[in-house]
Design a protein around this motif. Structure first.
Motif, PDB file in Angstrom:
ATOM      1  N   ASP A   1      -5.805  14.345  -2.911  1.00 24.45           N
ATOM      2  CA  ASP A   1      -5.295  15.016  -1.714  1.00 24.45           C
ATOM      3  C   ASP A   1      -4.503  13.994  -0.896  1.00 24.45           C
ATOM      4  O   ASP A   1      -4.413  12.828  -1.248  1.00 24.45           O
ATOM      5  CB  ASP A   1      -6.423  15.681  -0.901  1.00 24.45           C
ATOM      6  N   ASP A   2      -3.935  14.427   0.215  1.00 24.84           N
ATOM      7  CA  ASP A   2      -3.062  13.564   1.016  1.00 24.84           C
ATOM      8  C   ASP A   2      -3.796  12.501   1.821  1.00 24.84           C
ATOM      9  O   ASP A   2      -3.159  11.700   2.502  1.00 24.84           O
ATOM     10  CB  ASP A   2      -2.223  14.411   1.978  1.00 24.84           C
ATOM     11  N   TYR A   3      -5.106  12.464   1.773  1.00 27.44           N
ATOM     12  CA  TYR A   3      -5.866  11.490   2.552  1.00 27.44           C
ATOM     13  C   TYR A   3      -6.103  10.186   1.790  1.00 27.44           C
ATOM     14  O   TYR A   3      -6.639   9.233   2.337  1.00 27.44           O
ATOM     15  CB  TYR A   3      -7.214  12.081   2.973  1.00 27.44           C
ATOM     16  N   PHE A   4      -5.754  10.121   0.529  1.00 25.95           N
ATOM     17  CA  PHE A   4      -5.991   8.933  -0.289  1.00 25.95           C
ATOM     18  C   PHE A   4      -4.859   7.930  -0.166  1.00 25.95           C
ATOM     19  O   PHE A   4      -3.698   8.294  -0.006  1.00 25.95           O
ATOM     20  CB  PHE A   4      -6.142   9.314  -1.772  1.00 25.95           C
ATOM     21  N   SER A   5      -5.212   6.650  -0.276  1.00 24.68           N
ATOM     22  CA  SER A   5      -4.204   5.598  -0.343  1.00 24.68           C
ATOM     23  C   SER A   5      -4.685   4.512  -1.300  1.00 24.68           C
ATOM     24  O   SER A   5      -5.882   4.342  -1.534  1.00 24.68           O
ATOM     25  CB  SER A   5      -3.918   5.010   1.042  1.00 24.68           C
ATOM     26  N   PHE A   6      -3.732   3.798  -1.847  1.00 33.52           N
ATOM     27  CA  PHE A   6      -4.008   2.729  -2.802  1.00 33.52           C
ATOM     28  C   PHE A   6      -3.290   1.483  -2.316  1.00 33.52           C
ATOM     29  O   PHE A   6      -2.131   1.546  -1.907  1.00 33.52           O
ATOM     30  CB  PHE A   6      -3.491   3.129  -4.189  1.00 33.52           C
TER      31      PHE A   6
ATOM     32  N   ALA B   1       0.844  -1.198   0.000  1.00 27.46           N
ATOM     33  CA  ALA B   1       0.000   0.000   0.000  1.00 27.46           C
ATOM     34  C   ALA B   1       0.874   1.239   0.000  1.00 27.46           C
ATOM     35  O   ALA B   1       2.014   1.210   0.477  1.00 27.46           O
ATOM     36  CB  ALA B   1      -0.905   0.008   1.223  1.00 27.46           C
ATOM     37  N   ARG B   2       0.308   2.311  -0.541  1.00 24.30           N
ATOM     38  CA  ARG B   2       1.025   3.584  -0.506  1.00 24.30           C
ATOM     39  C   ARG B   2       0.033   4.734  -0.442  1.00 24.30           C
ATOM     40  O   ARG B   2      -1.067   4.652  -0.957  1.00 24.30           O
ATOM     41  CB  ARG B   2       1.967   3.735  -1.683  1.00 24.30           C
ATOM     42  N   ARG B   3       0.471   5.779   0.207  1.00 22.99           N
ATOM     43  CA  ARG B   3      -0.332   7.005   0.294  1.00 22.99           C
ATOM     44  C   ARG B   3      -0.185   7.773  -1.010  1.00 22.99           C
ATOM     45  O   ARG B   3       0.889   7.848  -1.580  1.00 22.99           O
ATOM     46  CB  ARG B   3       0.139   7.865   1.454  1.00 22.99           C
TER      47      ARG B   3
ATOM     48  N   SER C   1      -8.740   4.048  -0.991  1.00 20.42           N
ATOM     49  CA  SER C   1      -9.321   4.505   0.279  1.00 20.42           C
ATOM     50  C   SER C   1      -9.042   5.980   0.503  1.00 20.42           C
ATOM     51  O   SER C   1      -8.046   6.526   0.025  1.00 20.42           O
ATOM     52  CB  SER C   1      -8.710   3.730   1.448  1.00 20.42           C
ATOM     53  N   ARG C   2      -9.922   6.594   1.288  1.00 19.37           N
ATOM     54  CA  ARG C   2      -9.704   7.972   1.751  1.00 19.37           C
ATOM     55  C   ARG C   2     -10.111   8.037   3.216  1.00 19.37           C
ATOM     56  O   ARG C   2     -11.269   7.793   3.552  1.00 19.37           O
ATOM     57  CB  ARG C   2     -10.517   8.977   0.942  1.00 19.37           C
ATOM     58  N   TYR C   3      -9.162   8.341   4.095  1.00 22.70           N
ATOM     59  CA  TYR C   3      -9.402   8.441   5.529  1.00 22.70           C
ATOM     60  C   TYR C   3      -9.051   9.851   5.993  1.00 22.70           C
ATOM     61  O   TYR C   3      -7.904  10.260   5.935  1.00 22.70           O
ATOM     62  CB  TYR C   3      -8.552   7.421   6.305  1.00 22.70           C
ATOM     63  N   SER C   4     -10.057  10.569   6.453  1.00 24.19           N
ATOM     64  CA  SER C   4      -9.810  11.927   6.945  1.00 24.19           C
ATOM     65  C   SER C   4     -10.471  12.164   8.302  1.00 24.19           C
ATOM     66  O   SER C   4     -10.706  13.309   8.673  1.00 24.19           O
ATOM     67  CB  SER C   4     -10.349  12.949   5.935  1.00 24.19           C
TER      68      SER C   4
ATOM     69  N   ALA D   1     -15.201  14.223  13.368  1.00 22.29           N
ATOM     70  CA  ALA D   1     -15.298  14.896  12.073  1.00 22.29           C
ATOM     71  C   ALA D   1     -14.538  14.090  11.031  1.00 22.29           C
ATOM     72  O   ALA D   1     -13.643  13.318  11.367  1.00 22.29           O
ATOM     73  CB  ALA D   1     -14.737  16.309  12.160  1.00 22.29           C
ATOM     74  N   GLY D   2     -14.894  14.278   9.790  1.00 25.23           N
ATOM     75  CA  GLY D   2     -14.187  13.627   8.695  1.00 25.23           C
ATOM     76  C   GLY D   2     -14.935  12.433   8.138  1.00 25.23           C
ATOM     77  O   GLY D   2     -16.131  12.249   8.376  1.00 25.23           O
ATOM     78  N   SER D   3     -14.209  11.606   7.407  1.00 23.81           N
ATOM     79  CA  SER D   3     -14.836  10.451   6.771  1.00 23.81           C
ATOM     80  C   SER D   3     -13.833   9.328   6.573  1.00 23.81           C
ATOM     81  O   SER D   3     -12.620   9.541   6.623  1.00 23.81           O
ATOM     82  CB  SER D   3     -15.423  10.853   5.417  1.00 23.81           C
ATOM     83  N   GLU D   4     -14.365   8.138   6.341  1.00 22.88           N
ATOM     84  CA  GLU D   4     -13.583   6.946   6.018  1.00 22.88           C
ATOM     85  C   GLU D   4     -14.306   6.263   4.862  1.00 22.88           C
ATOM     86  O   GLU D   4     -15.420   5.778   5.030  1.00 22.88           O
ATOM     87  CB  GLU D   4     -13.501   6.017   7.221  1.00 22.88           C
ATOM     88  N   VAL D   5     -13.694   6.257   3.692  1.00 24.25           N
ATOM     89  CA  VAL D   5     -14.315   5.702   2.494  1.00 24.25           C
ATOM     90  C   VAL D   5     -13.353   4.704   1.867  1.00 24.25           C
ATOM     91  O   VAL D   5     -12.150   4.975   1.751  1.00 24.25           O
ATOM     92  CB  VAL D   5     -14.659   6.815   1.473  1.00 24.25           C
ATOM     93  N   ASN D   6     -13.879   3.544   1.462  1.00 29.66           N
ATOM     94  CA  ASN D   6     -13.048   2.505   0.882  1.00 29.66           C
ATOM     95  C   ASN D   6     -13.805   1.810  -0.245  1.00 29.66           C
ATOM     96  O   ASN D   6     -14.959   1.429  -0.085  1.00 29.66           O
ATOM     97  CB  ASN D   6     -12.667   1.490   1.958  1.00 29.66           C
TER      98      ASN D   6
END
Length: 184
Positions: free
Chosen positions: A39-44, A32-34, A80-83, A92-97
């Motif tokens: 934006d900086d909240y995404f990872s693959f 995995a990598r950011r 994924s995006r984790y903020s 606050a924020g979100s967690e999407v995968n």
């Protein structure tokens, strides 16, 4: 991030003096990598997963007599995006995968091999494509009062009309299906 794991899950019970259950032996390797974009909240991430299901008189699954070894070899991609502002008690924020996992399409590569098989033999090499989306959103209202909205969706598909959707990896409305009250 590089990770590797090996696991062994055992589930068994006795009914009318007959021992029933299953054993899942699995391993996975993932990388995995950011991401910097959008934006900086995404990872693959991507992973290779191996699972061997050994059933013993496990009649709760829709495969023949519930005995034998079944194997799943899959490859998964995940965006994924984790903020969220905290791992525990996020305010606050979100967690999407979004994840796509698939096995090789054995029934398309060698169609004659699967068309003629009966019962258990059609599913010895498990094949599927699975699409999953998970989303959790947090919004702080006042102080410690937070509204959380969550959704989980999934789709399990097959490659060929020669075999049905695998009896493994299915979705159930009450949980993950591994608690012993439904199929695996």
């Amino acid at each position: 991030q590089f990770s590797a794991s090996v696991y062994n899950s055992l589930f068994s019970y006795t009914t009318n003096g007959i021992k029933q259950g299953y054993n899942i032996l699995g391993a996975s390797v993932s990388l995995a990598r950011r991401l910097k974009w959008p934006d900086d909240y995404f990872s693959f991430s991507q992973s290779i997963n191996l699972q061997h299901y050994n059933l013993s008189n496990y009649t709760r699954i829709a495969v023949g007599n519930g005995n034998g070894l079944f194997q799943s070899y899959s490859y998964a991609l995940s965006l994924s995006r984790y903020s969220s502002d905290a791992t525990i008690y996020a305010r606050a924020g979100s967690e999407v995968n979004f994840t796509v996992e698939e096995t090789p399409p054995y029934s398309l590569i060698t169609p004659g091999r699967f068309a003629d098989k009966q019962g258990d033999d059609k599913y010895r090499l498990i094949e599927f494509h699975q699409w999953k989306f998970n989303g959790t959103f947090y919004q702080q209202i006042i102080g410690d009062l937070v509204i959380m909205a969550r959704t989980k969706m999934g789709f399990l598909g097959k490659y060929s009309n020669d075999i049905e959707i695998t009896p493994f990896n299915r979705y159930f409305m009450r949980g993950d299906g591994m608690s012993g009250y439904s199929n695996i």
